[in-house]
Design an enzyme around this catalytic site. Structure first.
Site: not given
Ligand code: EPU
Length: 420
Positions: A22-23, A116, A121, A305, A397
């Site tokens: 994903k990332n 999220c 952030r 994560d 997601r």
């Protein structure tokens, strides 16, 4: 709203294929803005974050087609701005459009990113990097506007290690004049994946995966074919789920080299982990798990994560475990939900103390974020009785077909609607 209904107690057994990261995908897609002509991306994870980027870029003029896990993308006529707050605000990685648009057009205007809620952030390190390259950055009314007459290579030492800032500034610097040296950078596998994509397309980037990245600016990049690396976090999530359920699972299409810190921690907890080939890992657990300490750190340390999934596993380990979360200030919300299921956990700032219990029991819980959602699904798998996990949209997601993959391993899990 959809939910997962899980009847706990089944051991996970069998084989599972891991998808693309994903990332990496959420950076590769915006990175193609820098490439002229068509780019073919393979091993694309089918998750809602990549769908959002698909929609966002299509709206901006990209021509995109998707066939299974292959995306063909042509950004010839893409605009340098979007005001679609709904889409851009759905994810964190929309900020990669800043670096890519700045590199290509020397100008970008996009809504501030969402994603999220894991803490404040900030994006100050992204901004510092863009400004050092010669751009002016303004933030107002929820938009970030960046403009430069030209980008000029320079030395940039980041104040903290940031995956996003490393990739974003690398994207912009690829098309800067002269040499850019990035210091104190992130070394995550997806940083290397993006550098590999750009190098294939004609960029000159050295040192990705080490503490210093050197970028020799180029004036154009060409479309290429690129296969996204296996998802380190999806791999780790299923490794932990297998261990937590005392299962026996062969994970295929993985990159064992990226999993060292996770394999170490699972072995410390008494789990058998074997690298069966260059792309396969087997995880087997048949004894009571042991308590361990886990500190999250930038790669190659233990990934933040996977902190929530391993936290769940440790609720039923023998003894008291400690987790120190060094990356995000607000990533323990799933633990409140676990306590509803009978776990014995307390949190003090960035430290969680998990006192192992014999069993946890099913309850109604809510996913607070993507990885917290995965953690609660694992909790449902090991709990006695039924668990209902709401907030499934967080999980969608970042995890492709999670309930299908778990079912294939023997889990009793169903996606249900509110009215069910
Ligand atoms: N930070 C700053 N200033 C910045 C950038 C970051 O202070 O300009 C701080 C953050 O607040 C955080 C730390 O630095 O405390 C690390 O943030 P980083 O920039 O490395 O995180 P990110 O790029 O926003 C990516 C992943 C996250 C993953 C982190 C850390 C993507 C899209 N997201 O976020 O993944 O937790 O790196 O590895 O790549 C997830 O997949 O669930 C997820 C949250």
């Amino acid at each position: 709203m959809e939910k997962f209904l899980i009847n706990g107690g089944n051991r996970l057994c069998g084989e599972i294929k891991i998808g693309g990261a994903k990332n990496a995908a959420v950076a590769v897609i915006p990175a193609t803005i820098l490439l002229s002509g068509k780019t073919t991306i393979t091993n694309l994870p089918r998750i809602s974050d990549t769908e959002v980027l698909h929609k966002l870029l299509s709206e901006m003029g990209s021509k995109i087609s998707i066939d299974g896990t292959t995306m063909v993308i042509d950004n010839e006529d893409i605009l340098h701005h979007t005001h679609n707050f709904d889409l851009a605000g759905k994810m964190r990685a929309s900020y990669y459009m800043c670096g890519a648009l700045l590199g290509r057009y020397k100008e970008a205007e996009i809504p501030l990113p969402g994603g999220c809620n894991l803490g404040t952030r900030q994006i100050d390190q992204h901004i510092k990097g863009f400004e050092k390259l010669g751009a002016e950055v303004k933030i107002s009314h929820g938009l970030i506007r960046i403009k430069a007459d030209k980008l000029v290579g320079t030395n940039i030492c980041f104040d903290i290690v940031s995956v996003g800032a490393t990739i974003n500034v690398m994207l912009a610097a690829t098309m800067a004049e002269g040499i850019t040296k990035l210091e104190n950078v992130a070394k995550e596998p997806h940083v290397v994946d993006i550098a590999n994509l750009l190098n294939k397309a004609g960029a000159k980037i050295e040192g990705a995966g080490t503490d210093i990245i050197t970028i020799y600016g180029v004036t154009s990049l060409k479309g290429v074919e690129h296969e996204i690396i296996p998802d380190q976090i999806e791999t780790g999530t299923y490794m932990i789920a297998a261990a937590a359920t005392k299962g026996n699972v062969l994970l295929t299409d993985v990159c064992p080299e990226h999993m060292e810190s996770v394999m170490d921690k699972l072995r410390d907890a008494g789990v058998e982990v074997a690298v069966e080939s260059s792309n396969q890992i087997r995880v087997k657990a048949d004894k009571k798990l042991l308590a361990i300490s886990v500190k999250t750190l930038p790669y190659p340390g233990f990934p933040t994560d996977l902190q929530s999934p391993i936290g769940t596993m440790l609720t039923v380990a023998n003894g008291t475990s400690m987790i120190i979360e060094n990356i995000w200030e607000n990533r323990f919300k799933y633990l409140d939900e676990l306590n509803k299921m009978g776990s014995d956990v307390s949190v003090d700032g960035r430290i969680a103390i998990i006192r192992g219990v014999d069993k946890i029991t099913g309850a109604r819980v809510t996913a607070p974020d993507l990885r917290g959602g995965a953690a609660l699904i694992i909790a449902g798998l090991i709990a006695e009785g039924y668990t209902i996990v709401s907030g499934v949209e967080h999980v969608d997601r970042g995890y492709e077909d999670m309930e299908m993959k778990l079912k294939q391993l023997g889990a009793d899990i169903k996606r249900i609607r509110e009215e069910d």
